[in-house]
Design an enzyme around this catalytic site. Structure first.
Site, PDB file in Angstrom:
ATOM      1  CE  LYS A 240      -4.409   1.197   2.103  1.00 41.83           C
ATOM      2  NZ  LYS A 240      -5.457   0.729   3.000  1.00 41.83           N
ATOM      3  CD  GLU A 327     -19.038  -2.712   9.149  1.00 41.12           C
ATOM      4  OE1 GLU A 327     -19.165  -3.821   8.566  1.00 41.12           O
ATOM      5  OE2 GLU A 327     -18.185  -1.866   8.807  1.00 41.12           O
ATOM      6  NE  ARG A 355     -22.390  -4.282   4.601  1.00 39.59           N
ATOM      7  CZ  ARG A 355     -21.206  -4.463   4.038  1.00 39.59           C
ATOM      8  NH1 ARG A 355     -20.209  -4.974   4.730  1.00 39.59           N
ATOM      9  NH2 ARG A 355     -21.033  -4.160   2.777  1.00 39.59           N
TER      10      ARG A 355
HETATM   11  C1  LIG Z   1     -18.795  -1.984   5.423  1.00 37.42           C
HETATM   12  C2  LIG Z   1     -17.622  -1.057   5.444  1.00 37.42           C
HETATM   13  N1  LIG Z   1     -16.953  -0.840   6.595  1.00 37.42           N
HETATM   14  C3  LIG Z   1     -15.905  -0.007   6.623  1.00 37.42           C
HETATM   15  C4  LIG Z   1     -15.490   0.626   5.495  1.00 37.42           C
HETATM   16  C5  LIG Z   1     -14.345   1.615   5.540  1.00 37.42           C
HETATM   17  N2  LIG Z   1     -13.215   1.146   4.749  1.00 37.42           N
HETATM   18  C6  LIG Z   1     -12.930   1.645   3.534  1.00 37.42           C
HETATM   19  S1  LIG Z   1     -11.591   0.955   2.841  1.00 37.42           S
HETATM   20  C7  LIG Z   1     -11.325  -0.013   4.184  1.00 37.42           C
HETATM   21  C8  LIG Z   1     -10.158  -0.944   4.231  1.00 37.42           C
HETATM   22  C9  LIG Z   1     -10.239  -1.932   3.154  1.00 37.42           C
HETATM   23  O1  LIG Z   1      -9.146  -2.782   3.239  1.00 37.42           O
HETATM   24  P1  LIG Z   1      -8.771  -3.683   2.003  1.00 37.42           P
HETATM   25  O2  LIG Z   1     -10.027  -4.242   1.420  1.00 37.42           O
HETATM   26  O3  LIG Z   1      -7.729  -4.632   2.408  1.00 37.42           O
HETATM   27  O4  LIG Z   1      -8.215  -2.640   0.941  1.00 37.42           O
HETATM   28  P2  LIG Z   1      -6.868  -1.775   0.982  1.00 37.42           P
HETATM   29  O5  LIG Z   1      -7.295  -0.387   1.378  1.00 37.42           O
HETATM   30  O6  LIG Z   1      -5.911  -2.380   1.942  1.00 37.42           O
HETATM   31  O7  LIG Z   1      -6.378  -1.814  -0.406  1.00 37.42           O
HETATM   32  C10 LIG Z   1     -12.299   0.206   5.161  1.00 37.42           C
HETATM   33  C11 LIG Z   1     -12.357  -0.455   6.459  1.00 37.42           C
HETATM   34  C12 LIG Z   1     -16.220   0.383   4.312  1.00 37.42           C
HETATM   35  N3  LIG Z   1     -15.915   0.989   3.163  1.00 37.42           N
HETATM   36  N4  LIG Z   1     -17.258  -0.462   4.324  1.00 37.42           N
END
Ligand SMILES: Cc1ncc(C[n+]2csc(CCOP(=O)(O)OP(=O)(O)O)c2C)c(N)n1
Length: 583
Positions: A240, A327, A355
């Site tokens: 990242k 969630e 959710r």
């Molecule tokens: C249901 C939900 N909870 C929380 C979020 C906030 N959120 C956005 S991106 C993210 C992290 C995602 O991690 P990953 O899928 O591994 O992607 P990366 O950013 O590491 O590429 C979170 C928790 C969300 N978008 N949707």
């Protein structure tokens, strides 16, 4: 050497490039992403890490005939740049501009809307089955991060897909990060030899792990996946923030999301607002409560950063639980904590709490467990747009018996609200908006714990009209009422159960405007109308709030003004009501 990117109008142009030009294309994509995020802010780290993956995907698959479904969609700036949106990328996250996440209305290359996590596998499997059923061709690819593997919905999709024989392609973008460092058993497992057995056990062919920044390896693995006749996972290891030293060096989030920044003398300069946000102020009163009472614990579904819980985690490592992007689990885990005698404070954004509605009903409210929900980002959220607006918490939660729903107007309200909630034998919600704390208006008291319902902010001697508000709107209402003879302002403070005596007093004195930053469908205004109907109060009532439509991304302050959710709008609503011409 002339730039490649200006010549890429669609993915077919990516496929037409000679292979040796691809590293340069990736370099140009990174430069664009870094400069766009510098100007308008955005999801920098995730998009930088996925550059090679996205180039390789567009090289091997033929979007939109092949459907690419990215989980969340925050990692897709390279995809946007390669699919005809480059000219408009400087409008990213601005009103009328390029969407913060993915939206098929914006581009046929966005196969499905995204914004919330863990939907990609289920949605992709549905698209694939739909195409099979209707005789349509094309490959379907779900791209998700390792964060997406901490949520149950992903596993519901994997279970369904792995038990069948449709050739779903799942691309796992494994950077070991969610927003913060990823949590739980799965991220650790992914970096061992067990990864293969894990996915094979779920019924998938496993390809990898491949270096997610090695274009040749990625393209080869994706080509193999494309020919698969059964479910297949391509496991790509990525970094990242790749290619931008300040993001790579940011150990907390690897530059996950950043506000605008500038390079000055080789240094990154960010503008910092000095004022505390509601999230920070809540975290600080929660810290006090945790220091006073060892039973108090904090729970977050992967939002340590956004909910400002990092300092708490450092101080109370065993009493702050990041449970992953989960969630539903966060709510039921909190229910279990409360059943065991702890006092959980479950910190969740309004939009993500959607959710977990059944968990709130079945696991918390029905047994009457004293879980406290700190509902952040309630109301308009601005640049994150339609998928992230905190619109429905009041209308959905006020329907639940014996759930007390509080909303602070100012930061000073947070401590008495939390203390009231922690002392209560039933579940409570404290909903607060995104943004900085407004000042406590002169003369407005805060109140003794336990708080009791509504608070008069202005009580006219000969009342003609009352503005009833929830949250910081009380301040706008005070400003609206200034100089208007006979106007009162009542901060409802608790949306459920209502302070019936105060609201009936308002309704019997004259017309009432109810203003809230939530949908007017079933919100506080509806509750007031129900109360008036039950008591035969026949006064005119006007509801001001979020419309019966999805509010897109934009500047929240501008949107408030457009929706009448500011002093001018409330003054206008009150005057119109008194003149009798209003609905
Ligand atoms: C249901 C939900 N909870 C929380 C979020 C906030 N959120 C956005 S991106 C993210 C992290 C995602 O991690 P990953 O899928 O591994 O992607 P990366 O950013 O590491 O590429 C979170 C928790 C969300 N978008 N949707």
């Amino acid at each position: 050497m002339s730039q490649l990117l200006p010549r890429i109008g669609s993915p077919s142009d990516v496929r037409a490039l000679p292979e040796e030009d691809l590293p340069r294309l990736c370099q140009e994509l990174r430069e664009d992403i870094i400069s766009i995020c510098g100007r308008v802010g955005g999801h920098l780290g995730a998009s930088l890490g996925a550059v090679e993956l996205i180039v390789a995907l567009h090289r091997v698959f033929h979007s939109p005939g092949d459907a690419l479904l990215f989980d969340v969609g925050h990692q897709t700036y390279a995809h946007k740049l390669l699919t005809g949106r480059r000219e408009r990328m400087h409008t990213l996250r601005h009103a009328g501009g390029i969407a913060p996440f993915l939206d098929p209305k914006e581009s046929p290359h966005d196969a499905l809307l995204a914004g919330h996590s863990c939907t990609a596998v289920s949605a992709a499997l549905g698209v694939l089955e739909g195409r099979r059923m209707l005789g349509h061709r094309g490959h379907v690819v779900a791209v998700l991060g390792d964060g997406g593997l901490t949520g149950g919905l992903t596993f519901e999709g994997l279970n369904n897909a792995g038990g069948g024989d449709l050739p779903l392609v799942v691309v796992l973008n494994d950077n070991q990060m969610s927003i913060s460092a990823n949590v739980g058993a799965i991220p650790a497992l992914l970096r061992t030899r067990e990864a293969r057995g894990f996915f094979e056990g779920l019924g998938f062919t496993y390809l990898g792990p491949v270096d997610g920044h090695d274009l040749g390896a990625l393209i080869q693995a994706l080509r193999e996946a494309r020919t698969s006749s059964r479910p297949v996972v391509v496991h790509a290891l990525t970094q990242k923030g790749k290619g931008f030293p300040p993001a790579e060096a940011d150990t907390q989030t690897r530059g996950h999301a950043m506000g605008p920044y500038e390079w000055r003398d080789g240094k990154l300069v960010r503008s910092r607002g000095g004022q505390l946000t509601f999230s920070e102020a809540f975290a600080s009163v929660l810290e006090d409560a945790m220091a006073r009472d060892s039973r108090v614990v904090a729970v977050t579904p992967a939002m340590l950063e956004g909910s400002a819980l990092n300092a708490l985690k450092a101080r109370f490592p065993d009493r702050v639980h990041d449970v992953g992007i989960a969630e539903q689990h966060a709510v039921t885990f909190s229910a279990g904590l409360a059943a065991a005698g702890a006092r959980p404070v479950c910190c969740i954004y309004s939009t993500f709490l959607q959710r977990a509605y059944d968990q709130i009903i079945h696991d918390v409210c029905l047994p009457g467990l004293p879980v406290v929900f700190a509902v952040d980002r309630a109301g308009l959220v601005g640049a994150d747009g339609a998928t992230h607006q905190g619109t429905y918490d009041v209308s959905s939660l006020r329907a639940l018996p014996d759930l007390h729903l509080w909303s602070p107007m100012v930061g000073e309200d947070l401590a008495p609200m939390l203390d009231t909630a922690l002392a209560a034998p039933h579940p409570s919600v404290i909903r607060f908006p995104r943004g900085t704390l407004p000042p406590l208006p002169e003369g407005a008291g805060v109140g003794e714990v336990p708080l009791q319902g509504a608070r008069w902010l202005l009580r006219a001697a000969s009342p003609r009209l009352t503005l009833v508000t929830l949250g910081p709107l009380g301040i706008a209402a005070l400003e609206a009422a200034r100089g208007e003879p006979g106007w009162s302002v009542l901060d409802a403070r608790r949306a459920s159960p209502l302070d019936e005596a105060a609201l009936l007093e308002a309704g019997r004195a004259g017309p009432v405007v109810v203003a809230e930053e939530g949908t007017t469908r079933g919100g506080l205004g509806s509750a007031v109308l129900e109360l008036f109907a039950a008591h035969g109060v026949m006064t005119r009532v006007r509801l001001v709030g979020l419309p019966d439509a999805f509010v897109p991304h934009g500047d929240a302050r501008v949107q408030r003004a457009e929706l009448g959710l500011d002093a001018e709008g409330l003054r206008h609503a009150g005057r119109a009501l008194l003149e009798g011409g209003a609905r």
